[in-house]
Motif scaffolding. Structure first.
Motif, PDB file in Angstrom:
ATOM      1  N   LEU A  44      33.052 -17.722 -43.381  1.00 46.98           N
ATOM      2  CA  LEU A  44      31.639 -17.493 -43.657  1.00 46.98           C
ATOM      3  C   LEU A  44      31.181 -16.132 -43.130  1.00 46.98           C
ATOM      4  O   LEU A  44      31.677 -15.662 -42.105  1.00 46.98           O
ATOM      5  CB  LEU A  44      30.799 -18.581 -42.976  1.00 46.98           C
ATOM      6  N   PRO A  45      30.189 -15.550 -43.780  1.00 41.15           N
ATOM      7  CA  PRO A  45      29.689 -14.236 -43.358  1.00 41.15           C
ATOM      8  C   PRO A  45      28.468 -14.329 -42.460  1.00 41.15           C
ATOM      9  O   PRO A  45      28.045 -13.333 -41.896  1.00 41.15           O
ATOM     10  CB  PRO A  45      29.289 -13.607 -44.684  1.00 41.15           C
ATOM     11  N   PHE A  46      27.915 -15.540 -42.291  1.00 41.19           N
ATOM     12  CA  PHE A  46      26.579 -15.630 -41.665  1.00 41.19           C
ATOM     13  C   PHE A  46      26.580 -15.214 -40.197  1.00 41.19           C
ATOM     14  O   PHE A  46      25.618 -14.645 -39.708  1.00 41.19           O
ATOM     15  CB  PHE A  46      26.026 -17.055 -41.786  1.00 41.19           C
ATOM     16  N   ALA A  47      27.650 -15.520 -39.502  1.00 40.63           N
ATOM     17  CA  ALA A  47      27.689 -15.162 -38.089  1.00 40.63           C
ATOM     18  C   ALA A  47      27.569 -13.660 -37.912  1.00 40.63           C
ATOM     19  O   ALA A  47      26.790 -13.171 -37.076  1.00 40.63           O
ATOM     20  CB  ALA A  47      28.971 -15.674 -37.452  1.00 40.63           C
ATOM     21  N   SER A  48      28.323 -12.921 -38.713  1.00 40.61           N
ATOM     22  CA  SER A  48      28.250 -11.466 -38.587  1.00 40.61           C
ATOM     23  C   SER A  48      26.864 -10.980 -38.980  1.00 40.61           C
ATOM     24  O   SER A  48      26.315 -10.052 -38.371  1.00 40.61           O
ATOM     25  CB  SER A  48      29.275 -10.800 -39.490  1.00 40.61           C
ATOM     26  N   MET A  49      26.264 -11.657 -39.974  1.00 38.61           N
ATOM     27  CA  MET A  49      24.906 -11.285 -40.350  1.00 38.61           C
ATOM     28  C   MET A  49      23.951 -11.547 -39.191  1.00 38.61           C
ATOM     29  O   MET A  49      23.071 -10.743 -38.897  1.00 38.61           O
ATOM     30  CB  MET A  49      24.451 -12.097 -41.574  1.00 38.61           C
ATOM     31  N   GLY A  50      24.187 -12.657 -38.544  1.00 41.39           N
ATOM     32  CA  GLY A  50      23.288 -13.068 -37.457  1.00 41.39           C
ATOM     33  C   GLY A  50      23.326 -12.123 -36.274  1.00 41.39           C
ATOM     34  O   GLY A  50      22.374 -12.045 -35.491  1.00 41.39           O
ATOM     35  N   LEU A  51      24.420 -11.389 -36.131  1.00 38.20           N
ATOM     36  CA  LEU A  51      24.519 -10.478 -35.007  1.00 38.20           C
ATOM     37  C   LEU A  51      23.422  -9.436 -35.027  1.00 38.20           C
ATOM     38  O   LEU A  51      22.919  -9.021 -33.996  1.00 38.20           O
ATOM     39  CB  LEU A  51      25.873  -9.778 -35.027  1.00 38.20           C
ATOM     40  N   ASN A  52      23.053  -9.038 -36.253  1.00 40.15           N
ATOM     41  CA  ASN A  52      22.036  -8.001 -36.340  1.00 40.15           C
ATOM     42  C   ASN A  52      20.709  -8.555 -36.811  1.00 40.15           C
ATOM     43  O   ASN A  52      19.652  -8.094 -36.399  1.00 40.15           O
ATOM     44  CB  ASN A  52      22.495  -6.903 -37.299  1.00 40.15           C
ATOM     45  N   GLY A  53      20.761  -9.550 -37.692  1.00 41.11           N
ATOM     46  CA  GLY A  53      19.522 -10.000 -38.323  1.00 41.11           C
ATOM     47  C   GLY A  53      18.871 -11.150 -37.587  1.00 41.11           C
ATOM     48  O   GLY A  53      19.311 -11.568 -36.519  1.00 41.11           O
ATOM     49  N   ASP A  54      17.816 -11.638 -38.176  1.00 35.78           N
ATOM     50  CA  ASP A  54      17.048 -12.739 -37.622  1.00 35.78           C
ATOM     51  C   ASP A  54      17.687 -14.057 -38.090  1.00 35.78           C
ATOM     52  O   ASP A  54      17.933 -14.250 -39.273  1.00 35.78           O
ATOM     53  CB  ASP A  54      15.597 -12.627 -38.112  1.00 35.78           C
TER      54      ASP A  54
END
Lengths: 185, 636
Positions: free
Chosen positions: A142-152
């Motif tokens: 999944l890509p969400f964790a990496s997204m979560g590092l920067n985003g809300d």
């Protein structure tokens, strides 16, 4: 290891809990103290060093447990439903904290959870497990964790892809449940 | 004085608080339904009622109220007791308080005894038949003596006269007793009596000696008392005179003499193998003698005397006047009785000491020069530090040094060498400075509990933890502990005390046994009750076995261990007091046991109080320690 209920040692203060591992290895006290302060800062408990642990809230206790584990610089961190017993708001804060620590230390974290949403948010890889016998049912990347590092995190939860993945996994789990328990009514 | 004041204070405290409570119920709005524990909160006024009531009951039943309002009543009641005592010996002959005339009941019982003997003789297989006939003849002869005593025609005139004289004396006494100035005491006699009474002191327990238990002065202090005392003396003379009187007319005497002689002859002729016949004959003779001395009179002979005794009894009750009401109201459950030369309290006033007496005795006992049995309750003595060193260092320390102890030389002198000097050091045979050491009964009891408890903790806690964690230890020690633990500690006491001695060693060992099992069980429960996740956490943090035991399992079982200590303290305290009852020469239990033997009720109550206070002190101390050491308990 981080447990569901913290498993802190009530007879020690926050700082003593955190430095437990180092103390057992009999490392230099001054050095240890420095590290403890550092880690208390990271988990947001600066100034709580001398507080007895039984005076902390559930979220704070979990953060102490995290710090106690991480201060030993382990190769692998196993979290056994660490956020299960927390209220919704604290849980979200802690999710960000886990992500932050993951980013800063780059450690491998194995996190067990019952919340599909949490799994999607925090996991790079998600293994869905099936019961009786316990086995890995399906694997996702999944890509969400990496997204979560920067985003809300809350924005990610409304992401279309996120929602569809969540529904997919949920319905899969429901199907499994019906297979085992028999369909209701 | 103080008692009288306190009585009023307590009384009005009760009345006031009850009224306040009633008012509160009427005005207070309570939302709590029945069953809500809030309804039990507050209520200091009921605490006051409770404690005032308790103290008032103490004052009342210890007769302290009687003592403070009527300080002379005990002395007067003592004189009344004297009259009752002398009257009783006359009264019991008649159906006044008894069911039957004394003569009737004697005849009844002795006839019954004779009938029993008849059956026994007839059924006996060892008595020869000719002897049986003789023995039965003795029985019937004995029976036949009774009518000789009860026949009015056979009664001697002399005896009749004497009865009349005695009767007259009782009537005279009754008349005199009703007079105001009886017994006509002269002014000199009065002064003398009052002096003697003053010297004897007033109604209270001795506050200068612990052993003295006589509380009631017996010399009459008042006119009323004197009257009763004089009557009692006169009654004694009358009853002595009466009991010297025997209804032995000539026919009875000759019949009895004949019987005695025949029985004597019978017994001397018996062979040594016929002991049973001999003892039957002896029994018959005993009954005949009892009849002889029982003052059996014909019916109706003593009728007049009975009447005059009843009259006197009435008169003396009337003369008591207000004293009678004081006796009934202020001397609950008992009264003052006289026996022989002295008077004593009988009833609750005896076993429930008066508060003032108790405080006096307690103050006296606290004085280290008095104490109890030459040992103070609690005090200190100066002890040389060398004695403590000598106690702590074992004597064999000198023995293992190289060399020999000195031998005396030809001049008969002993020259100390290094080894003997070391020996005198380890045995404490030298002088250093002195420090105060506590001593006394209370300290001894305390020290025994403390040592037993500490020994139990030192051995029990590690063993218990070990048993909670290790299969071998659990299996090995479990049977041993489970076998000795259910036995009540006091059941061990006789064995332990007779093996280890009545001194401290035996008692401390007994207490060690008590605390050991409790400590093992609690430490074991603590160890096996440790949360697995904490142990896992410690493991994952890299702690070793020993570190887990020291830093996780031990602190985690502290709550159980401390609760165990609290329970063990209570058990040890209870066992110690009972063990001190069994044997010993010091200790609070010893004091109570000795006081029991001499009926020193004040001392008994004081020891009960001391034990309660010490038990409470132990419990509070341990509770404080628990709060300090395990503040996390119940908050996890």
């Amino acid at each position: 290891m981080v447990f569901q209920q913290g498993a802190l040692f009530e007879w020690l203060t926050v700082a003593e809990n955190v430095n437990f591992g180092l103390r057992m290895k009999e490392e230099d006290a001054v050095q240890t103290q420095k590290k403890v302060d550092e880690w208390l800062d990271i988990v947001g408990l600066k100034g709580f060093g001398n507080t007895p642990t039984y005076q902390l809230s559930g979220g704070m206790q979990q953060r102490v447990a995290l710090a106690r584990c991480l201060i030993n610089d382990p190769d692998l961190i196993l979290m056994d439903e660490p956020l299960g017993a927390l209220d919704a708001l604290t849980r979200e804060k802690m999710q960000s904290l886990v992500l932050k620590i993951w980013k800063e230390t780059g450690k491998t974290i194995i996190l067990i959870t019952h919340s599909v949403e949490e799994a999607l948010l925090l996991g790079e890889k998600v293994y869905v497990m099936a019961p009786r016998p316990g086995r890995i049912h399906k694997e996702y990347k999944l890509p969400f964790a990496s997204m979560g590092l920067n985003g809300d995190l809350r924005e990610i939860k409304n992401n279309k892809e996120f929602v569809s993945k969540r529904e997919e996994i949920l319905s899969m789990i429901w199907d499994m449940e019906e297979e085992i328990m028999g369909k209701d009514n | 004085m103080i008692t009288a004041f306190l009585t009023f204070v307590f009384f009005f405290a009760i009345v006031g608080c009850v009224l306040y409570g009633r008012k509160l119920i009427k005005t207070e709005k309570v939302d709590a339904v029945f069953g809500n524990p809030e309804r039990a909160q507050g209520g200091i006024h009921w605490v006051i009622v409770g404690s005032s009531f308790l103290l008032l009951v103490w004052l009342y039943y210890s007769w302290d109220i009687a003592k403070s309002f009527f300080p002379r009543s005990a002395n007067e009641l003592c004189q009344v007791g004297k009259v009752n005592e002398s009257l009783l010996s006359l009264k019991y002959l008649f159906p006044i308080e008894e069911r039957q005339l004394k003569s009737t009941s004697v005849i009844e019982t002795e006839t019954e005894n004779l009938n029993k003997i008849i059956i026994e003789i007839e059924e006996s297989e060892e008595v020869k038949s000719q002897d049986k006939n003789k023995l039965l003849n003795f029985v019937s002869q004995t029976k036949n003596t009774i009518p000789l005593l009860t026949n009015e025609k056979l009664l001697n005139n002399e005896t009749k006269e004497q009865i009349k004289i005695i009767n007259k004396k009782i009537i005279n006494l009754t008349e005199n007793f009703r007079k105001k100035d009886y017994p006509n005491e002269s002014a000199e006699q009065e002064i003398e009596r009052i002096e003697a009474a003053k010297e004897e002191g007033s109604w209270k327990a001795s506050s200068t000696s612990i052993e003295n238990t006589i509380e009631i002065p017996s010399i009459p202090k008042t006119k009323r008392g004197l009257k009763f005392q004089a009557a009692a003396e006169e009654l004694n003379l009358i009853s002595d005179e009466f009991f010297e009187l025997r209804n032995h007319n000539s026919q009875y005497t000759s019949a009895l003499e004949k019987l005695k002689k025949e029985i004597k002859d019978f017994r001397t002729n018996l062979g040594s193998s016929e002991e049973i016949s001999s003892s039957f004959a002896k029994d018959i003779l005993k009954i005949a003698r009892r009849i002889e001395y029982a003052s059996i009179f014909p019916p109706n002979t003593l009728k007049d005397m009975q009447l005059s005794i009843i009259n006197f009894d009435k008169a003396q009750k009337k003369e008591q006047g207000t004293l009678r009401w004081v006796d009934i109201l202020l001397f609950p459950s008992g009264t003052i009785i006289s026996s022989g030369p002295s008077c004593s309290e009988q009833g609750s006033g005896r076993w429930l000491p008066k508060p003032s007496d108790t405080i006096n005795k307690f103050t006296l006992m606290l004085n280290p020069n008095v104490g109890y049995k030459q040992i103070p309750l609690i005090w200190y003595e100066m002890m040389d530090v060398s004695k403590i060193i000598g106690f702590l260092i074992p004597d064999w320390f000198a023995d293992i040094l190289p060399g020999e102890y000195p031998v005396h030389n030809e001049q008969g002198e002993v020259k100390p060498n290094f080894k003997s000097k070391v020996l005198s050091f380890v045995t404490g045979d030298f002088n250093l400075f002195k420090i105060p050491i506590p001593t006394g009964h209370i300290w001894d009891s305390f020290l025994r509990v403390f040592l037993g408890l500490v020994a139990g903790i030192i051995v029990g806690v590690p063993l218990g933890l070990f048993m909670g964690l290790n299969r071998f230890a659990k299996g090995f020690f479990d049977p041993l502990i489970e076998l000795y633990r259910p036995v009540p500690p006091l059941a061990w006491a006789p064995l332990v005390i007779s093996v280890l001695g009545i001194d401290n060693l035996g008692k401390v060992f007994l207490l060690f046994m008590v605390s050991l099992s409790i400590m093992i069980i609690s430490a074991r429960a603590g160890a096996s009750g440790t949360q697995l996740s904490k142990i896992h956490a410690a493991h994952s943090l890299g702690a070793s076995k020993w570190q887990i035991l020291r830093h996780v399992i031990f602190p985690n079982s502290l709550p159980e261990i401390l609760t165990g200590i609290r329970v063990a303290t209570g058990m040890c305290w209870g066992t110690l007091v009972a063990a001190e009852f069994l044997a010993g020469t010091t200790g609070v239990g010893f004091v109570e046991n000795v006081a029991k033997k001499y009926f020193q009720y004040e001392v008994i109550w004081i020891t009960i109080f001391i034990m309660g206070m010490l038990g409470l002190l132990f419990d509070i101390t341990i509770r404080k320690i628990i709060d300090k050491t395990i503040p996390w308990r119940g908050k996890g």
